[in-house]
Design a protein around this motif. Structure first.
Motif, short mmCIF file in Angstrom:
data_model
loop_
_atom_site.label_atom_id
_atom_site.label_comp_id
_atom_site.label_asym_id
_atom_site.label_seq_id
_atom_site.Cartn_x
_atom_site.Cartn_y
_atom_site.Cartn_z
N GLU A 267 26.53 36.72 29.28
CA GLU A 267 27.30 37.92 29.62
C GLU A 267 26.60 38.71 30.72
OE1 GLU A 267 28.77 40.33 26.43
OE2 GLU A 267 28.95 38.61 25.09
N LEU B 106 28.24 39.82 34.11
CA LEU B 106 28.16 41.25 34.43
C LEU B 106 27.58 41.45 35.83
CD1 LEU B 106 28.09 44.31 33.82
CD2 LEU B 106 25.91 43.93 32.64
N TYR C 195 36.34 41.76 33.80
CA TYR C 195 35.42 42.89 33.84
C TYR C 195 35.77 43.83 35.00
CZ TYR C 195 32.45 40.03 30.75
OH TYR C 195 31.96 39.27 29.71
N GLN D 253 37.32 47.96 34.75
CA GLN D 253 36.25 48.92 35.03
C GLN D 253 36.75 50.35 35.20
OE1 GLN D 253 34.55 48.90 39.05
NE2 GLN D 253 36.07 47.35 39.60
N PRO E 259 36.18 45.47 27.82
CA PRO E 259 34.87 44.82 27.65
C PRO E 259 33.71 45.77 27.89
CG PRO E 259 36.35 43.47 28.98
CD PRO E 259 37.02 44.80 28.82
N ALA F 80 31.01 45.10 29.31
CA ALA F 80 30.53 44.92 30.68
C ALA F 80 31.29 45.83 31.64
CB ALA F 80 30.69 43.46 31.10
N SER F 81 32.58 46.01 31.44
CA SER F 81 33.37 46.90 32.30
C SER F 81 32.92 48.34 32.15
CB SER F 81 34.86 46.79 31.94
OG SER F 81 35.33 45.47 32.10
#
Length: 442
Positions: free
Chosen positions: A297, A301, A355, A359, A374, A376-377
């Protein structure tokens, strides 16, 4: 997830234990006529010292960037188990002498690293030494039913399979010790949880670890017939694996460079400031590690953070200073959607596109409406806001002002967990993040 406390210092603990093991081994070996032992086993010792030093100098860089030395580990474990050697005196020494030989080898390798100006890797080397110490003590000193594993290896009346099984079990135990201790050192360096570093370590080096588990005992099993040539013969398959992993790592690096080149399109077009994508990417990865994201991830990312502003190339007029944090929410969403649309044309970047697309979603959509955004977003959103608000130039005053602005949107615009991680990263002014992330803009 609980963010790891920086109060723990596993590296210092591991290095201290490695130093203590070296001193104990020296005292142990001195009590058994050390000079005469070196004289009797001179060629054997020299061969293994050369192999261990070469393995340490030719460390392998894994795809995540960590350095490992499986050839050195396998050679050291082979020395820990070594018994009869064709054409040489049987390596009938105590564990202290074996540990001391490995410690000297690692010290020589560390000196070479220092002369070359590369990272010595003191923590990893100490972990390797402690693992070999465990193996040497279990194989040469610990007895079961009145016989040590070394006794079984040297006894022609015992089936080699019995000794081989014992050596593999001891080798596996030693490598578990090395992996656990190395994970602690890595956790401190990357400022993540020990359990997270251990998970990543096991996931990345598992194939190499299995190879080392068998390579060390194989040296001892082949030595009665092959002599000292058993060492290169046993390590050759592991060396071939080196080549394959090194090639894969180079391919990954090339892939990353290609993505970074694509990310620079917005900078060359005047849509975003110079270095913005790299800074956001680096800061996002640091936040992700602090929170405990796995390596896979973290990789996606990193790619998503590099490309997070790609959608700006569809704008008729650039946003002032490229600061999407100051743009209208609808414009932020359009940029994210367009960037994701472009990225989805590339094979294998579906998660990266997701992602990027998510965002711009405010955290309240997760908290109030249960939207699946997510993590990561959410990290990219916070890292991008920090870089936009500091103007890409670091100083404590700018950083404090940016954090104050971000805290105003805490729980509404930004994920509190991510902001907490950002606070930990940016407040640690002794870390390398300022130099690595912000030096180009200073």
């Amino acid at each position: 997830m609980k963010i790891r406390s920086r109060a723990t210092r596993p590296r210092a603990w591991v290095v201290g234990c490695g130093g203590a093991a070296t001193l104990a081994a020296a005292a142990w070996a001195e009590g058994t006529a050390l000079p005469s032992m070196v004289e009797v086993h001179g060629r054997t010792v020299a061969t293994f010292v050369l192999a261990i030093v070469a393995g340490e100098v030719a460390r392998l860089r894994m795809p995540s960037g960590r350095l490992t030395a499986p050839l050195a580990s396998a050679a050291a474990l082979g020395l820990a188990f070594l018994g009869p050697v064709q054409g040489e005196p049987a390596f009938d020494v105590d564990a202290g002498f074996t540990i001391l030989v490995v410690a000297v080898s690692l010290a020589v390798a560390a000196g070479i690293h220092r002369l070359r100006g590369v990272d010595v890797g003191l923590g990893q080397g100490s972990a390797r030494l402690l693992a070999v110490a465990v193996a040497a003590v279990l194989a040469r000193e610990w007895s079961l039913g009145g016989h040590t594993i070394w006794d079984l290896l040297a006894d022609p009346g015992v089936a080699p399979s019995v000794a081989a099984l014992g050596m593999v079990l001891v080798s596996g135990t030693a490598l578990v010790v090395e992996v656990v201790l190395t994970s602690g050192v890595r956790a401190e360096r990357q400022r993540t949880a020990w359990a997270t570093a251990l998970r990543d370590e096991l996931g990345e080096v598992a194939p190499m670890t299995f190879a080392v588990v068998t390579s060390g005992p194989l040296v001892a099993l082949m030595a009665p017939s092959f002599g000292l040539m058993a060492l290169p013969a046993s390590l050759f398959p592991l060396a071939i694996t080196y080549v394959a992993v090194a090639r894969y790592t180079r391919n990954r690096l090339t892939y990353r460079q290609t993505i970074a080149t694509l990310a620079h399109l917005t900078e060359r077009g005047g849509y975003t400031p110079e270095g913005h994508a790299e800074r956001v990417s680096h800061l996002s990865v640091l936040i992700g590690r602090t929170i405990g994201l796995p390596e896979r991830e973290l990789r996606d990312l990193e790619y998503a953070a590099l490309l997070h502003d790609l959608g700006q190339i569809s704008l008729g007029e650039p946003i002032p200073r490229g600061a999407t944090v100051l743009a209208a929410p609808v414009d932020q969403r359009d940029i994210a959607v367009e960037g994701a649309r472009i990225v989805r044309h590339a094979e294998g970047l579906d998660d990266v596109a997701t992602y990027i697309e998510s965002q711009a979603t405010p955290y309240r959509q997760v908290r109030e409406h249960g939207h699946d955004v997510p993590l990561a977003s959410r990290i990219i959103k916070v890292a991008n806001a920090f870089d936009d608000l500091t103007g890409g130039a670091w100083d404590p005053a700018r950083g404090a002002a940016a954090m104050e602005r971000i805290h105003l949107g805490l729980g509404y615009e930004y994920d509190p967990q991510v902001v907490e991680a950002l606070t930990g990263v940016t407040s640690d002014t002794t870390s390398r993040w300022v130099e690595e992330s912000w030096a180009p803009a200073r």
